[in-house]
Design a protein around this motif. Structure first.
Motif, PDB file in Angstrom:
ATOM      1  N   GLU A 108       0.844  -1.195   0.000  1.00  0.00           N
ATOM      2  CA  GLU A 108       0.000   0.000   0.000  1.00  0.00           C
ATOM      3  C   GLU A 108       0.881   1.247   0.000  1.00  0.00           C
ATOM      4  OE1 GLU A 108      -3.361   0.071  -0.119  1.00  0.00           O
ATOM      5  OE2 GLU A 108      -3.337  -2.120  -0.230  1.00  0.00           O
ATOM      6  N   PRO A 109       0.443   2.307  -0.666  1.00  0.00           N
ATOM      7  CA  PRO A 109       1.203   3.563  -0.584  1.00  0.00           C
ATOM      8  C   PRO A 109       1.040   4.172   0.800  1.00  0.00           C
ATOM      9  CG  PRO A 109      -0.847   3.913  -1.782  1.00  0.00           C
ATOM     10  CD  PRO A 109      -0.759   2.437  -1.496  1.00  0.00           C
ATOM     11  N   PHE A 110       1.957   5.052   1.151  1.00  0.00           N
ATOM     12  CA  PHE A 110       1.843   5.745   2.428  1.00  0.00           C
ATOM     13  C   PHE A 110       0.632   6.677   2.379  1.00  0.00           C
ATOM     14  CE2 PHE A 110       6.413   4.769   2.265  1.00  0.00           C
ATOM     15  CZ  PHE A 110       6.544   4.099   3.478  1.00  0.00           C
ATOM     16  N   PRO A 111      -0.256   6.615   3.362  1.00  0.00           N
ATOM     17  CA  PRO A 111      -1.437   7.483   3.368  1.00  0.00           C
ATOM     18  C   PRO A 111      -1.080   8.968   3.304  1.00  0.00           C
ATOM     19  CG  PRO A 111      -1.629   5.799   5.069  1.00  0.00           C
ATOM     20  CD  PRO A 111      -0.244   5.694   4.501  1.00  0.00           C
ATOM     21  N   GLN A 112       0.048   9.347   3.904  1.00  0.00           N
ATOM     22  CA  GLN A 112       0.456  10.750   3.877  1.00  0.00           C
ATOM     23  C   GLN A 112       0.723  11.214   2.449  1.00  0.00           C
ATOM     24  OE1 GLN A 112       1.661   8.255   5.700  1.00  0.00           O
ATOM     25  NE2 GLN A 112       2.133   8.897   7.780  1.00  0.00           N
ATOM     26  N   ASP A 113       1.326  10.353   1.632  1.00  0.00           N
ATOM     27  CA  ASP A 113       1.602  10.718   0.242  1.00  0.00           C
ATOM     28  C   ASP A 113       0.313  10.811  -0.565  1.00  0.00           C
ATOM     29  OD1 ASP A 113       4.342  10.795   0.742  1.00  0.00           O
ATOM     30  OD2 ASP A 113       4.589   8.671   0.259  1.00  0.00           O
ATOM     31  N   VAL A 114      -0.616   9.917  -0.284  1.00  0.00           N
ATOM     32  CA  VAL A 114      -1.917   9.960  -0.968  1.00  0.00           C
ATOM     33  C   VAL A 114      -2.642  11.252  -0.591  1.00  0.00           C
ATOM     34  CG1 VAL A 114      -4.171   8.837  -1.195  1.00  0.00           C
ATOM     35  CG2 VAL A 114      -2.083   7.444  -1.142  1.00  0.00           C
ATOM     36  N   GLU A 118       1.796  29.674  -7.568  1.00  0.00           N
ATOM     37  CA  GLU A 118       1.206  28.714  -6.645  1.00  0.00           C
ATOM     38  C   GLU A 118       0.744  27.442  -7.360  1.00  0.00           C
ATOM     39  OE1 GLU A 118      -1.873  32.031  -7.345  1.00  0.00           O
ATOM     40  OE2 GLU A 118       0.289  31.859  -7.146  1.00  0.00           O
ATOM     41  N   ASP A 119       0.265  27.570  -8.585  1.00  0.00           N
ATOM     42  CA  ASP A 119      -0.107  26.378  -9.357  1.00  0.00           C
ATOM     43  C   ASP A 119       1.118  25.527  -9.653  1.00  0.00           C
ATOM     44  OD1 ASP A 119      -1.941  24.728 -11.068  1.00  0.00           O
ATOM     45  OD2 ASP A 119      -0.582  25.463 -12.631  1.00  0.00           O
ATOM     46  N   ARG A 120       2.209  26.168 -10.002  1.00  0.00           N
ATOM     47  CA  ARG A 120       3.448  25.416 -10.272  1.00  0.00           C
ATOM     48  C   ARG A 120       3.928  24.698  -9.004  1.00  0.00           C
ATOM     49  NH1 ARG A 120       5.177  30.371 -12.559  1.00  0.00           N
ATOM     50  NH2 ARG A 120       6.978  30.343 -11.168  1.00  0.00           N
ATOM     51  N   PHE A 121       3.789  25.363  -7.856  1.00  0.00           N
ATOM     52  CA  PHE A 121       4.187  24.734  -6.601  1.00  0.00           C
ATOM     53  C   PHE A 121       3.319  23.517  -6.294  1.00  0.00           C
ATOM     54  CE2 PHE A 121       3.156  24.201  -2.114  1.00  0.00           C
ATOM     55  CZ  PHE A 121       4.371  23.714  -1.669  1.00  0.00           C
ATOM     56  N   TYR A 122       2.007  23.686  -6.337  1.00  0.00           N
ATOM     57  CA  TYR A 122       1.121  22.558  -6.010  1.00  0.00           C
ATOM     58  C   TYR A 122       1.238  21.436  -7.041  1.00  0.00           C
ATOM     59  CZ  TYR A 122      -1.042  24.916  -2.041  1.00  0.00           C
ATOM     60  OH  TYR A 122      -1.254  25.519  -0.825  1.00  0.00           O
ATOM     61  N   SER A 123       1.551  21.789  -8.281  1.00  0.00           N
ATOM     62  CA  SER A 123       1.805  20.764  -9.302  1.00  0.00           C
ATOM     63  C   SER A 123       3.063  19.965  -8.943  1.00  0.00           C
ATOM     64  CB  SER A 123       1.966  21.419 -10.673  1.00  0.00           C
ATOM     65  OG  SER A 123       2.314  20.473 -11.641  1.00  0.00           O
ATOM     66  N   ALA A 124       4.107  20.667  -8.526  1.00  0.00           N
ATOM     67  CA  ALA A 124       5.350  19.993  -8.134  1.00  0.00           C
ATOM     68  C   ALA A 124       5.113  19.126  -6.896  1.00  0.00           C
ATOM     69  CB  ALA A 124       6.446  21.029  -7.861  1.00  0.00           C
ATOM     70  N   LEU A 125       4.300  19.603  -5.974  1.00  0.00           N
ATOM     71  CA  LEU A 125       3.976  18.832  -4.779  1.00  0.00           C
ATOM     72  C   LEU A 125       3.213  17.558  -5.160  1.00  0.00           C
ATOM     73  CD1 LEU A 125       4.261  19.081  -1.689  1.00  0.00           C
ATOM     74  CD2 LEU A 125       2.048  20.237  -1.679  1.00  0.00           C
ATOM     75  N   GLN A 126       2.287  17.699  -6.078  1.00  0.00           N
ATOM     76  CA  GLN A 126       1.523  16.556  -6.579  1.00  0.00           C
ATOM     77  C   GLN A 126       2.461  15.554  -7.261  1.00  0.00           C
ATOM     78  OE1 GLN A 126      -1.542  18.110  -9.098  1.00  0.00           O
ATOM     79  NE2 GLN A 126      -2.767  16.264  -9.014  1.00  0.00           N
ATOM     80  N   ASP A 127       3.361  16.059  -8.081  1.00  0.00           N
ATOM     81  CA  ASP A 127       4.332  15.187  -8.764  1.00  0.00           C
ATOM     82  C   ASP A 127       5.212  14.459  -7.757  1.00  0.00           C
ATOM     83  OD1 ASP A 127       3.324  16.052 -11.194  1.00  0.00           O
ATOM     84  OD2 ASP A 127       4.999  17.403 -11.616  1.00  0.00           O
ATOM     85  N   ARG A 128       5.658  15.179  -6.738  1.00  0.00           N
ATOM     86  CA  ARG A 128       6.512  14.571  -5.719  1.00  0.00           C
ATOM     87  C   ARG A 128       5.768  13.451  -4.975  1.00  0.00           C
ATOM     88  NH1 ARG A 128      11.652  13.510  -4.188  1.00  0.00           N
ATOM     89  NH2 ARG A 128      11.595  13.018  -1.993  1.00  0.00           N
ATOM     90  N   ALA A 129       4.511  13.695  -4.659  1.00  0.00           N
ATOM     91  CA  ALA A 129       3.705  12.665  -3.991  1.00  0.00           C
ATOM     92  C   ALA A 129       3.561  11.445  -4.895  1.00  0.00           C
ATOM     93  CB  ALA A 129       2.335  13.223  -3.619  1.00  0.00           C
ATOM     94  N   VAL A 141       5.654  10.416  -7.176  1.00  0.00           N
ATOM     95  CA  VAL A 141       6.954   9.730  -7.178  1.00  0.00           C
ATOM     96  C   VAL A 141       7.108   8.903  -5.900  1.00  0.00           C
ATOM     97  CG1 VAL A 141       9.456  10.121  -7.000  1.00  0.00           C
ATOM     98  CG2 VAL A 141       8.121  11.337  -8.725  1.00  0.00           C
ATOM     99  N   GLU A 142       6.728   9.473  -4.764  1.00  0.00           N
ATOM    100  CA  GLU A 142       6.814   8.754  -3.488  1.00  0.00           C
ATOM    101  C   GLU A 142       5.905   7.525  -3.493  1.00  0.00           C
ATOM    102  OE1 GLU A 142       8.745   9.379  -0.690  1.00  0.00           O
ATOM    103  OE2 GLU A 142       9.790  10.878  -1.886  1.00  0.00           O
ATOM    104  N   ILE A 143       4.698   7.679  -4.016  1.00  0.00           N
ATOM    105  CA  ILE A 143       3.743   6.565  -4.069  1.00  0.00           C
ATOM    106  C   ILE A 143       4.269   5.460  -4.977  1.00  0.00           C
ATOM    107  CG2 ILE A 143       1.447   5.900  -4.930  1.00  0.00           C
ATOM    108  CD1 ILE A 143       0.515   8.743  -3.922  1.00  0.00           C
ATOM    109  N   GLU A 144       4.720   5.842  -6.158  1.00  0.00           N
ATOM    110  CA  GLU A 144       5.255   4.848  -7.097  1.00  0.00           C
ATOM    111  C   GLU A 144       6.488   4.159  -6.527  1.00  0.00           C
ATOM    112  OE1 GLU A 144       5.845   7.041 -10.722  1.00  0.00           O
ATOM    113  OE2 GLU A 144       3.706   7.506 -10.874  1.00  0.00           O
ATOM    114  N   GLY A 145       7.346   4.910  -5.859  1.00  0.00           N
ATOM    115  CA  GLY A 145       8.550   4.331  -5.272  1.00  0.00           C
ATOM    116  C   GLY A 145       8.228   3.328  -4.169  1.00  0.00           C
ATOM    117  N   ALA A 146       7.255   3.663  -3.332  1.00  0.00           N
ATOM    118  CA  ALA A 146       6.871   2.751  -2.251  1.00  0.00           C
ATOM    119  C   ALA A 146       6.288   1.461  -2.813  1.00  0.00           C
ATOM    120  CB  ALA A 146       5.865   3.434  -1.325  1.00  0.00           C
ATOM    121  N   LEU A 147       5.453   1.588  -3.822  1.00  0.00           N
ATOM    122  CA  LEU A 147       4.846   0.387  -4.413  1.00  0.00           C
ATOM    123  C   LEU A 147       5.889  -0.457  -5.129  1.00  0.00           C
ATOM    124  CD1 LEU A 147       1.507   1.914  -5.754  1.00  0.00           C
ATOM    125  CD2 LEU A 147       1.862   0.550  -3.679  1.00  0.00           C
ATOM    126  N   ARG A 148       6.814   0.200  -5.831  1.00  0.00           N
ATOM    127  CA  ARG A 148       7.875  -0.513  -6.537  1.00  0.00           C
ATOM    128  C   ARG A 148       8.785  -1.238  -5.540  1.00  0.00           C
ATOM    129  NH1 ARG A 148       9.098   3.211  -9.641  1.00  0.00           N
ATOM    130  NH2 ARG A 148      10.558   4.303  -8.294  1.00  0.00           N
TER     131      ARG A 148
END
Length: 141
Positions: A85-91, A110-121, A123-130
Motif C-alpha cells: 500500500e502507498p503511504f497514506p500521507q503521500d496519498v 502557486e499552481d506550479r508549486f502545487y503541481s510539483a507537490l503533486q508530482d513529488r507525492a 513519485v513517493e507513491i510509485e517508489g513505495a509500491l515498486r
C-alpha cells in the motif's frame, strides 16, 4: 521544530516580511516555512500563494527556495503503511494538492508549486509500491 502549527499571528509576521518586498527580510524569514505543519498547505492556500508570488517577484532562485521550504513542510514527517500500500500521507498530499489546483490559475507560481507537490507525492507513491514489489520478488521462502 518541524510540524509546528502556526497561529494567525505567526502567519501575519511571515506574510508582512514577504509583502515588504525586502529580499533580505524574505531570505531571513523563509526558512521558518519548512517548520510548518503540512496542514498549512491545505488550510491556508491563500497564504501559500501570497508568499510564493512575493518570492517570485524577487527572483526565480528565491521562488524555488521558498517552494522548497514549503515542500519540506508538506512532505516531511513519519510515515507508515501496510505492505503493498502507498503511504497514506503521500496519498493525502496528492489529493489535497489536486483539490487546491482546481481553483488556481494555470501556470501561476502557486499552481506550479502545487503541481510539483503533486508530482513529488506521485513519485513517493510509485517508489513505495515498486519497493514492495521488488521485496516480494526477492523472497525465497
Amino acid at each position: 521544530m518541524a510540524g509546528e502549527t502556526y497561529n494567525r499571528e505567526v502567519l501575519d509576521v511571515i506574510l508582512k516580511a514577504f509583502r515588504s518586498g525586502d529580499a533580505k527580510q524574505i531570505w531571513a524569514i523563509a526558512p521558518l516555512l519548512s517548520g510548518a505543519h503540512r496542514g498549512l498547505l491545505w488550510d491556508e492556500p491563500d497564504f501559500v500563494a501570497d508568499v510564493l508570488q512575493a518570492a517570485a517577484r524577487q527572483s526565480n532562485e528565491l521562488y524555488h527556495r521558498v517552494g522548497g521550504y514549503l515542500m519540506s513542510a508538506g512532505m516531511s514527517g513519519p510515515k507508515s503503511t501496510s505492505p503493498g500500500e502507498p503511504f497514506p500521507q503521500d496519498v493525502e498530499v496528492r489529493e489535497q494538492a489536486s483539490r487546491i489546483r482546481r481553483r488556481l490559475t494555470t501556470g501561476s507560481p502557486e499552481d506550479r508549486f502545487y503541481s510539483a507537490l503533486q508530482d513529488r507525492a506521485n513519485v513517493e507513491i510509485e517508489g513505495a509500491l515498486r519497493e514492495d514489489r521488488n521485496f516480494d520478488n526477492r523472497r525465497e521462502w
